[in-house]
Structure formats: C-alpha cells, structure tokens
Design a protein around this motif. Structure first.
Motif, mmCIF file in Angstrom:
data_model
loop_
_atom_site.group_PDB
_atom_site.id
_atom_site.type_symbol
_atom_site.label_atom_id
_atom_site.label_comp_id
_atom_site.label_asym_id
_atom_site.label_seq_id
_atom_site.Cartn_x
_atom_site.Cartn_y
_atom_site.Cartn_z
ATOM 1 N N THR A 58 0.832 -1.209 0.000
ATOM 2 C CA THR A 58 0.000 0.000 0.000
ATOM 3 C C THR A 58 0.865 1.256 0.000
ATOM 4 O O THR A 58 1.922 1.311 0.621
ATOM 5 N N THR A 60 0.263 5.359 0.755
ATOM 6 C CA THR A 60 -0.673 6.397 1.190
ATOM 7 C C THR A 60 0.045 7.735 1.255
ATOM 8 O O THR A 60 1.217 7.817 1.605
ATOM 9 N N SER A 65 -4.962 6.802 -0.376
ATOM 10 C CA SER A 65 -4.288 6.184 -1.514
ATOM 11 C C SER A 65 -4.305 7.158 -2.692
ATOM 12 O O SER A 65 -5.348 7.714 -3.029
ATOM 13 N N TRP A 67 -3.774 6.419 -5.887
ATOM 14 C CA TRP A 67 -4.188 5.792 -7.143
ATOM 15 C C TRP A 67 -5.692 5.989 -7.345
ATOM 16 O O TRP A 67 -6.477 5.770 -6.423
#
Lengths: 303, 243
Positions: A58, A60, A65, A67
């Motif tokens: 992940t 962040t 996030s 994406w």
C-alpha cells in the motif's frame, strides 16, 4: 497530512520486478531518493504521485491512496522528470491555468506568488518554448506549487541544469523543506543529494538498500573500512602509533599526509585525539575522505 | 466539482493543439476535398452523378476520418506521447472531464474543417443549398463527432494511435464497410451516410442504414468509445524510464 507511507510495496512489469517490497515513511523536510538509473526511483515516485498502482502493498499520501484519486492533488504537487510542458503557453499562462484547474480563489495572486518563488518573474510572459532547461524545470515547480501543497514530489529535478541553476533549485527546495513541507526528490547524482538532503532513501535494484541520515548509514556499514585523510605535525610517528590500535586496519604515508583505514568510525575518532595528545602531535587536518555518497553508493551496489 | 466540460482544459488543449507543427495538416484533407470538387465540377459542369461518390463515399470514409484522426490524435495522443498530459492530470480535475473536454474541442475543430469543406464542396458541386448539399453537411457534422470519440478512445488506449487509426480508416471504413454488407452496422461512414440521406433522399448516396439505425448506432459507438477512453485515462500510468 504531509506524510508519505509505503508498506511492502512491490511493482512488477511482466516478469521484471521494478520495486521489491519497499517500506518507508517520509515526513516533513527534504528527503532524497537516491539510486542509479533503473533502480526503481521513478517507479516509486509514480506510485506515490498516483500515476502507477502498486502490484502489491500500500501507498498512502496524507493517509489516502493516491491511485485513482485526483483529490490527492489538492495536497500534492508533482514535478515530472520529462521536460514536456505546454510549450505554446507563456510561463504565466501555464501557471495561471494550473491555478484555475485547482479552482484557487485568487488565481492571479497564487500565480504571481508561485512565479516569484522560482524567480522567473522576468521571463514569465515569454513562451515556454523559448525557455532553457533550467527555466522549464523552475516553471514546472511553480505550477506544482501554485496551490501551496504540503507535499512536493520531484523526479530528477536537476537534470540538464547548469551549476548555477542547480544551486538556485537546491536553495528553493531547502527553503520549502524548512517551511515544514514534505519534499521528496529523486536523483542519481550523489552530490545533489549530499548537498541538499540529510535524509536519504537509497534504492538499489528495486530494493530499499538504506534509509535515514546518509552519514549515519555510512557509519553503520562497519564491514567496510572508513578512510580518513590525516595531516599532523609528525605524520610518521602518528602513523606508527595508530597501527597499534584495534580500530585501525591500515595506514599509508603519502605526500599529502596519512591515509588511515578504520573499521570503527567512532572508536577511531576518539582514539586519534587521545593518541595525538599523548604523543604531543598536533593534528592539522582530519578528513573523512570516503564520506561522500559515492562511497556509500558503491558499497551498497557491491553488497 | 468539475462538470463534463472545463474551459481551462479546453483552452490549454486548443492552444497546445494549434501550437504543434501537426496543426498544419489539420486542414489538408478538407482542402483536398474542395480542390477535387472544383476540378471535377470544372471538368463536368453539367453532370452531378459524381457528387455522392466524392462527397459521400470519399468525404465520409476518407476526408472526415483523416481530419478527425489528426485532430483527435493531437488533442490527447500527442500530449500523452510527450508527457505534457501529466501536468493536466496532476490536478483535482476529473479525468472524465479531461476526456469530455478534449472530445468537445476535437469535434468542434473537425466540424469546422471537415464539415466546412463538405458544405463548401456540396454548395459548389450541387450549385447551391440543395437537399443533397445540406444532407452531406449534416452527415459530416455527425461523422466528425463519432469519429472523434473513436480516435480519442484509441489515443487513450494505445501509444500508436495514428497507426492504429490509419489502419482502422483504410481497412475498416475504406475497404470492409464498402465490400461486406454486415460491416455497415459498425461503420461510422455509413452512419454519416444514413443521416445525410435522411435529409437528401438521394439513392446515389448508397446509404445502407436507416436514419434511426444510424443515430442509435452512432450514439452507442460515441458513448461506448468515450466510456472506454475515460476508463483508460483514469488508469493512466507512467512507467519508470529505465524499464
């Protein structure tokens, strides 16, 4: 809001692993992402910047996030490596357009502030197609900073700049970092990172090879001797004395003084002072000659 | 939050598109159509049997798609190729807004050039504002919109948009749609002809689709192509330069 966190991030393209299980936390201040070409720096920055999804793990930015999340750009500024900008626009038009895309309340003031920050007011009304590489980089920074983001990502920001432009850019990033922003820049040029950033993330072959203060990292690498240049009032006597110490693994007498190889950075520095005083030798110069990032880098690559 | 059209995105797109050297090519197919029309009209001033072949078949399957390909490729594909698009995408503007705005700009430019040349050529060829000339003009406007949706989708989906687009124009629209009857249902040229024929009522147009089919299929293709383009741009990725 200004912390970047990567947890177990891996990114592969087909069978090629570009980034392999990288975890890091980057907070306010200037951080250099260092590594040779192809190490995975751009891939990491693209993932942090929301332009690439991690294959695993992940990413962040400020807790969210990046994406598929254009809202992240309210707190994030991005300066891509490629030189391409909208060259048909003037510098002012480019930055002003970016301010409008951010729906800033006072577009004019934000544009003027961003252009002044990169010291391009004199050329702001010229078309970007007439700009030098350094000016293009600076107008890109102005556009990325126009909405006053807490986080700024720069991919190889010093590429193609002359030494004066590099210094200007370094001063600017220094200043932005000192204001409490999180500045993350990538570079494969050791001196750039050394000059600008106390904190580094070293990426080698897609892996995070080292993280933290670059001098501290170097000191942790005890398996490789540290090299010091020493000049004193009696180099021959000092050399002979040092050879008897366990922290010293080799001494060479050269025309410029002594080249001392030490296995323990801290122990050598302490013992040198004690020995010099004991033998009444005056120390004229002590230079950690392999403390440059180049040596850190070479060591990391070799290992 | 941004709507489907963003004036700043449109302004940047227009400036960037017209600022590229490729812009010199935008009007080339349109100029060729007018010149060919003028030449044939001069050679055969009394006959009009050639009009549907030149303005209908050649215009709708070559001139309009080529104009749309060059323009549609420029508004998005060229920016993706040179990386300038990143400056637009690294803002809170929705990527659906970016696609829709670029689609509007590209369609408007194509309608102006290709649609304009169909109108001028139609007026010259038929000797005035005839039903055939008006039908061809409206068909050209519709074709400009649908072709641009497809070429923007191709630009968002591949880095070889011009090559893929050319292949589509030459093989699908130019060859298969005219040789294989069933392909007409998936041919933008035939949607344009169907719309043109609804106004012109001219059997020489070789319209193989009814107005309803042409409009419904044109709308379906446009919406589907833009949907794919939005989805592709939403997942737009930058690769590490060394890979």
């Amino acid at each position: 809001m200004s912390t970047i966190e990567l947890a177990g991030v891996t990114r592969w393209y087909g069978t090629v692993v570009a980034v392999n299980d990288v975890s890091m936390t980057i907070g306010p201040g200037v951080t250099g992402l260092l590594g040779p070409n192809g190490a995975g720096k751009s891939t990491l920055l693209h993932m942090i910047g929301g332009f690439l999804a991690p294959s695993r793990g992940t990413v962040t930015v400020g807790g969210a996030s990046p994406w598929h999340n254009p809202d992240i750009y309210r707190t994030l500024g991005l300066v891509p490596e490629r030189e391409s900008v909208y060259a048909a626009l003037t510098g002012t038009e480019f930055v002003r357009s970016t301010a409008k895309l951010h729906k800033l309340p006072d577009v004019g003031a934000a544009t003027a502030r961003a252009i002044a920050m990169v010291d391009l007011a004199g050329a702001a009304d010229r078309r970007i197609s007439t700009y030098s590489k350094g000016m293009r980089q600076r107008i890109k920074v102005a556009a990325a900073m126009v909405h006053d983001p807490a986080i700024l990502l720069l991919d190889e920001p010093f590429n193609g700049m002359d030494p004066r432009q590099r210094l200007q850019m370094m001063d600017l990033l220094d200043k932005l970092g000192a204001q409490g922003r999180t500045i993350l820049f990538s570079s494969h040029i050791l001196e750039e990172v050394e000059r600008l950033s106390g904190t580094i993330q070293v990426v080698v072959a897609g892996r995070l090879a080292a993280s933290g203060d670059f001098r501290a990292i170097r000191r942790l690498m005890t398996s490789r001797p540290h090299v010091f240049g020493v000049r004193s009032s009696d180099d021959r006597l000092l050399g002979a004395t040092l050879l008897g110490r366990p922290a010293v693994t080799g001494v060479e007498l050269t025309a410029k003084g002594l080249q001392v190889r030490a296995s323990d950075y801290g122990a050598f520095c302490r013992e040198l002072a004690v020995l010099a005083r004991k033998h009444d030798i005056r120390l004229l110069e002590l230079l950690p000659s392999d403390e440059s990032l180049e040596s850190v880098f070479a060591y990391l690559l070799a290992s | 939050m941004s709507g489907i059209y963003h004036p700043t995105v449109a302004s940047i797109t227009l400036r960037a598109t017209l600022g590229r050297k490729r812009a010199l090519l935008f009007g080339l197919p349109a100029v060729i159509l007018v010149l060919v029309t003028l030449a044939i009209k001069a050679a055969h001033p009394a006959t009009s049997g050639w009009v549907s072949g030149i303005l209908g078949d050649f215009g709708f399957t070559v001139v309009i798609p080529l104009t749309a390909l060059i323009i549609g490729g420029s508004v998005l594909g060229a920016e993706i190729d040179d990386g300038a698009i990143v400056h637009l995408l690294a803002t809170p503007v929705r990527r659906s807004t970016v696609i829709m705005t670029k689609f509007v700009v590209a369609s408007a430019l194509t309608m102006l050039l290709a649609g304009g040349s169909e109108l001028v050529s139609g007026l010259i060829a038929t000797g005035g504002a005839t039903k055939l000339a008006m039908g061809l003009f409206v068909g050209a406007l519709a074709g400009s919109v649908i072709y641009n949706a497809v070429f923007i989708m191709i630009s968002a989906a591949t880095t070889r948009a011009i090559a893929v687009g050319l292949l589509y124009v030459l093989v699908w629209e130019g060859l298969l749609a005219n040789l294989v009857g069933g392909v007409r249902i998936l041919s933008i040229g035939h949607y344009s002809l169907g719309i043109a024929n609804a106004i012109a009522h001219d059997s020489s147009l070789h319209a193989g689709l009814s107005l309803t089919t042409a409009i419904v299929m044109g709308a379906v293709v446009t919406v589907a192509a833009l949907g794919v383009a939005i989805q592709r741009l939403a997942s737009f990725s930058l690769r590490g330069d060394a890979l």
